[in-house]
Enzyme design. Structure first.
Site, PDB file in Angstrom:
ATOM      1  N   GLY A   1      42.012   8.372 -27.865  1.00 38.63           N
ATOM      2  CA  GLY A   1      41.041   9.423 -27.497  1.00 38.63           C
ATOM      3  C   GLY A   1      41.601  10.822 -27.687  1.00 38.63           C
ATOM      4  N   HIS A  45      35.655  -6.821 -36.437  1.00 41.27           N
ATOM      5  CA  HIS A  45      36.886  -6.022 -36.392  1.00 41.27           C
ATOM      6  C   HIS A  45      37.865  -6.882 -35.600  1.00 41.27           C
ATOM      7  CE1 HIS A  45      39.727  -2.830 -36.129  1.00 41.27           C
ATOM      8  NE2 HIS A  45      39.617  -2.728 -34.818  1.00 41.27           N
ATOM      9  N   ASN A  56      37.923  -4.971 -20.523  1.00 42.72           N
ATOM     10  CA  ASN A  56      37.251  -3.813 -21.116  1.00 42.72           C
ATOM     11  C   ASN A  56      35.732  -3.847 -21.010  1.00 42.72           C
ATOM     12  OD1 ASN A  56      39.671  -2.669 -21.632  1.00 42.72           O
ATOM     13  ND2 ASN A  56      39.701  -3.048 -23.827  1.00 42.72           N
ATOM     14  N   ASP A 101      39.694  -1.296 -41.183  1.00 42.99           N
ATOM     15  CA  ASP A 101      40.092  -2.538 -41.850  1.00 42.99           C
ATOM     16  C   ASP A 101      40.079  -2.348 -43.363  1.00 42.99           C
ATOM     17  OD1 ASP A 101      40.436  -3.918 -39.452  1.00 42.99           O
ATOM     18  OD2 ASP A 101      38.315  -4.416 -39.330  1.00 42.99           O
ATOM     19  N   ARG A 136      42.425  -9.047 -30.116  1.00 38.58           N
ATOM     20  CA  ARG A 136      41.504  -8.050 -29.536  1.00 38.58           C
ATOM     21  C   ARG A 136      40.586  -8.690 -28.486  1.00 38.58           C
ATOM     22  NH1 ARG A 136      42.081  -6.954 -34.964  1.00 38.58           N
ATOM     23  NH2 ARG A 136      42.792  -4.852 -35.477  1.00 38.58           N
ATOM     24  N   ARG A 155      43.224  -0.775 -44.481  1.00 35.88           N
ATOM     25  CA  ARG A 155      44.327  -1.761 -44.527  1.00 35.88           C
ATOM     26  C   ARG A 155      44.192  -2.665 -45.756  1.00 35.88           C
ATOM     27  NH1 ARG A 155      43.726  -2.146 -38.007  1.00 35.88           N
ATOM     28  NH2 ARG A 155      45.191  -0.454 -37.585  1.00 35.88           N
ATOM     29  N   ARG A 174      45.806  -3.402 -26.972  1.00 36.94           N
ATOM     30  CA  ARG A 174      46.551  -4.652 -27.146  1.00 36.94           C
ATOM     31  C   ARG A 174      48.040  -4.441 -26.969  1.00 36.94           C
ATOM     32  NH1 ARG A 174      45.612  -7.656 -32.607  1.00 36.94           N
ATOM     33  NH2 ARG A 174      45.214  -5.618 -33.541  1.00 36.94           N
TER      34      ARG A 174
HETATM   35  N1  NAD Z   1      38.206   0.193 -32.962  1.00 39.46           N
HETATM   36  C1  NAD Z   1      39.400   0.474 -33.447  1.00 39.46           C
HETATM   37  O1  NAD Z   1      39.558   0.621 -34.658  1.00 39.46           O
HETATM   38  C2  NAD Z   1      40.577   0.636 -32.523  1.00 39.46           C
HETATM   39  C3  NAD Z   1      41.835   0.984 -33.028  1.00 39.46           C
HETATM   40  C4  NAD Z   1      42.902   1.164 -32.131  1.00 39.46           C
HETATM   41  C5  NAD Z   1      42.701   0.972 -30.768  1.00 39.46           C
HETATM   42  N2  NAD Z   1      41.457   0.601 -30.327  1.00 39.46           N
HETATM   43  C6  NAD Z   1      41.182   0.385 -28.910  1.00 39.46           C
HETATM   44  O2  NAD Z   1      40.955   1.649 -28.275  1.00 39.46           O
HETATM   45  C7  NAD Z   1      41.206   1.496 -26.861  1.00 39.46           C
HETATM   46  C8  NAD Z   1      42.113   2.631 -26.378  1.00 39.46           C
HETATM   47  O3  NAD Z   1      43.399   2.501 -26.963  1.00 39.46           O
HETATM   48  P1  NAD Z   1      44.562   3.544 -26.611  1.00 39.46           P
HETATM   49  O4  NAD Z   1      45.727   3.193 -27.457  1.00 39.46           O
HETATM   50  O5  NAD Z   1      44.023   4.923 -26.584  1.00 39.46           O
HETATM   51  O6  NAD Z   1      44.878   3.102 -25.092  1.00 39.46           O
HETATM   52  P2  NAD Z   1      45.529   4.033 -23.950  1.00 39.46           P
HETATM   53  O7  NAD Z   1      45.972   3.109 -22.865  1.00 39.46           O
HETATM   54  O8  NAD Z   1      46.507   4.966 -24.550  1.00 39.46           O
HETATM   55  O9  NAD Z   1      44.292   4.895 -23.431  1.00 39.46           O
HETATM   56  C9  NAD Z   1      43.207   4.327 -22.766  1.00 39.46           C
HETATM   57  C10 NAD Z   1      42.708   5.348 -21.763  1.00 39.46           C
HETATM   58  O10 NAD Z   1      41.509   4.852 -21.144  1.00 39.46           O
HETATM   59  C11 NAD Z   1      41.502   5.367 -19.825  1.00 39.46           C
HETATM   60  N3  NAD Z   1      40.538   4.629 -18.990  1.00 39.46           N
HETATM   61  C12 NAD Z   1      40.665   3.376 -18.489  1.00 39.46           C
HETATM   62  N4  NAD Z   1      39.547   3.075 -17.757  1.00 39.46           N
HETATM   63  C13 NAD Z   1      38.728   4.145 -17.820  1.00 39.46           C
HETATM   64  C14 NAD Z   1      37.455   4.435 -17.283  1.00 39.46           C
HETATM   65  N5  NAD Z   1      36.790   3.564 -16.517  1.00 39.46           N
HETATM   66  N6  NAD Z   1      36.915   5.653 -17.531  1.00 39.46           N
HETATM   67  C15 NAD Z   1      37.578   6.579 -18.274  1.00 39.46           C
HETATM   68  N7  NAD Z   1      38.794   6.338 -18.823  1.00 39.46           N
HETATM   69  C16 NAD Z   1      39.361   5.158 -18.594  1.00 39.46           C
HETATM   70  C17 NAD Z   1      42.948   5.218 -19.365  1.00 39.46           C
HETATM   71  O11 NAD Z   1      43.224   6.044 -18.227  1.00 39.46           O
HETATM   72  C18 NAD Z   1      43.707   5.635 -20.627  1.00 39.46           C
HETATM   73  O12 NAD Z   1      44.038   7.009 -20.604  1.00 39.46           O
HETATM   74  C19 NAD Z   1      41.822   0.096 -26.698  1.00 39.46           C
HETATM   75  O13 NAD Z   1      40.841  -0.825 -26.288  1.00 39.46           O
HETATM   76  C20 NAD Z   1      42.306  -0.230 -28.107  1.00 39.46           C
HETATM   77  O14 NAD Z   1      42.425  -1.608 -28.332  1.00 39.46           O
HETATM   78  C21 NAD Z   1      40.420   0.433 -31.180  1.00 39.46           C
END
Ligand code: NAD
Length: 299
Positions: free
Chosen positions: A12, A172, A92, A145, A85, A148, A79
């Site tokens: 984020g 995904h 989640n 993807d 995933r 990659r 993960r």
């Molecule tokens: N779709 C994709 O291509 C893709 C790629 C990479 C990661 N992801 C996914 O993105 C997600 C985030 O990954 P990340 O590396 O940033 O993890 P991270 O742990 O660094 O960040 C996740 C954040 O979510 C916050 N959070 C948790 N519950 C919450 C809520 N109820 N309200 C608001 N915030 C909340 C946490 O405090 C944390 O800051 C994971 O599920 C990861 O698997 C998706």
């Protein structure tokens, strides 16, 4: 354009930085249950664009994000090494469900982009919970993807990834569908036998875990491709970007969110392209729809 990013962790915050750096929003709001983290990330971004950007960056609760045109959900657990995933589902789905309620109470006319994994099922949760038209609930992961797939093919053919045109549809996740039938290398069509397809598919599947095992998380590649999607919506570029959407007859499927080739513009998903998949691709796509459709029913 007002954009909110929910979840100010690795994905984020880096995504928010990129959006601000590229001037894609007038207002950008970061929301996280870890309030100080969101504030800290917002201050860092504000300071990073002090010589260049126009975006007004803030952090806070959902009232601050009220009236957002686009909300990107990256809240939730990522993960760890060895996890699939889908292992993140139980944790989640509750997080995304709760986030969507707060988002809709404050930004009823928004568009949602889902990043949290397992992304396809979480996109279904976001669609179901928001009541938004399915064209306005878009899952990010297909182009990632695809990048990659491009990298793996570049290695196979001894060219640069940017000289390879390649797309990935379907889940995904494990049942991703590399579209071998329309791969082009330096503009020329190429063919693969089934053994080559399986070997390449396995390499693409491993790509993310190779990064997670070594640096803890995938960040730059996913935020780059998610930024392309944001750019397509903000600048109405009508870009072709494989994205996850809730299907309603497209590719013969219903009641499941899966990656399909779509045109993205100011109204979200503006067109779904119906590609003719080869039997090898169709089989994996059908398996993905069957498997994820089951999960979508239960959430
Ligand atoms: N779709 C994709 O291509 C893709 C790629 C990479 C990661 N992801 C996914 O993105 C997600 C985030 O990954 P990340 O590396 O940033 O993890 P991270 O742990 O660094 O960040 C996740 C954040 O979510 C916050 N959070 C948790 N519950 C919450 C809520 N109820 N309200 C608001 N915030 C909340 C946490 O405090 C944390 O800051 C994971 O599920 C990861 O698997 C998706």
């Amino acid at each position: 354009m007002k954009i909110t990013v929910v979840g100010a962790g690795a994905i984020g915050a880096t995504l928010a930085y990129r959006i601000a750096d590229k001037d894609l929003a007038d207002e950008l709001v970061l929301v996280d249950i870890a309030k100080d983290l969101a504030i800290g990330q917002s201050l860092d971004i504000i300071q990073s664009i002090a010589y260049s950007g126009k975006t007004e960056v803030t952090a806070g609760d959902y009232s601050k994000s009220a009236g957002s045109d686009l909300v990107i959900i990256s809240a939730g657990k990522p993960r760890s090494p060895g996890m699939a995933r889908l292992d993140l589902m139980n944790t989640n789905k509750g997080i995304v469900g709760a986030v969507v309620k707060d988002v809709m109470a404050n930004s009823p006319d928004t568009m949602i982009m889902t990043v949290t994994n397992p992304m396809d099922v979480m996109n279904y949760v976001a669609w179901k919970g928001s009541g938004l038209p399915r064209e306005r609930v878009i899952g990010s992961g297909g182009q990632l993807d695809g990048s990659r797939f491009k990298c793996v093919l570049a290695g196979e053919f001894g060219v640069r990834p940017k000289d390879v045109e390649a797309y990935v549809l379907g889940e995904h996740g494990e049942l991703q569908v590399p579209v071998f039938s329309n791969v082009k290398v330096n503009g020329k069509a190429v063919s693969f036998n089934d053994a080559q397809k399986e070997a390449i598919r396995e390499k693409i599947r491993r790509s993310a875990m190779d990064v997670i095992e070594k640096k803890g998380a995938t960040v730059f590649a996913p935020i780059n491709t998610t930024t392309h999607m944001v750019e397509a919506i903000v600048n109405d570029t009508k870009a072709l970007i494989p994205s996850s959407m809730v299907l309603d007859g497209e590719y013969g499927k219903r009641g499941v969110s899966l990656g399909v080739p779509v045109i993205l513009g100011k109204d979200g998903i503006e067109e779904v392209l119906e590609w003719k998949l080869e039997p090898y691709e169709r089989k994996i796509f059908d398996e993905a729809a069957e498997k994820l459709g089951g999960y979508c029913k239960t959430v």
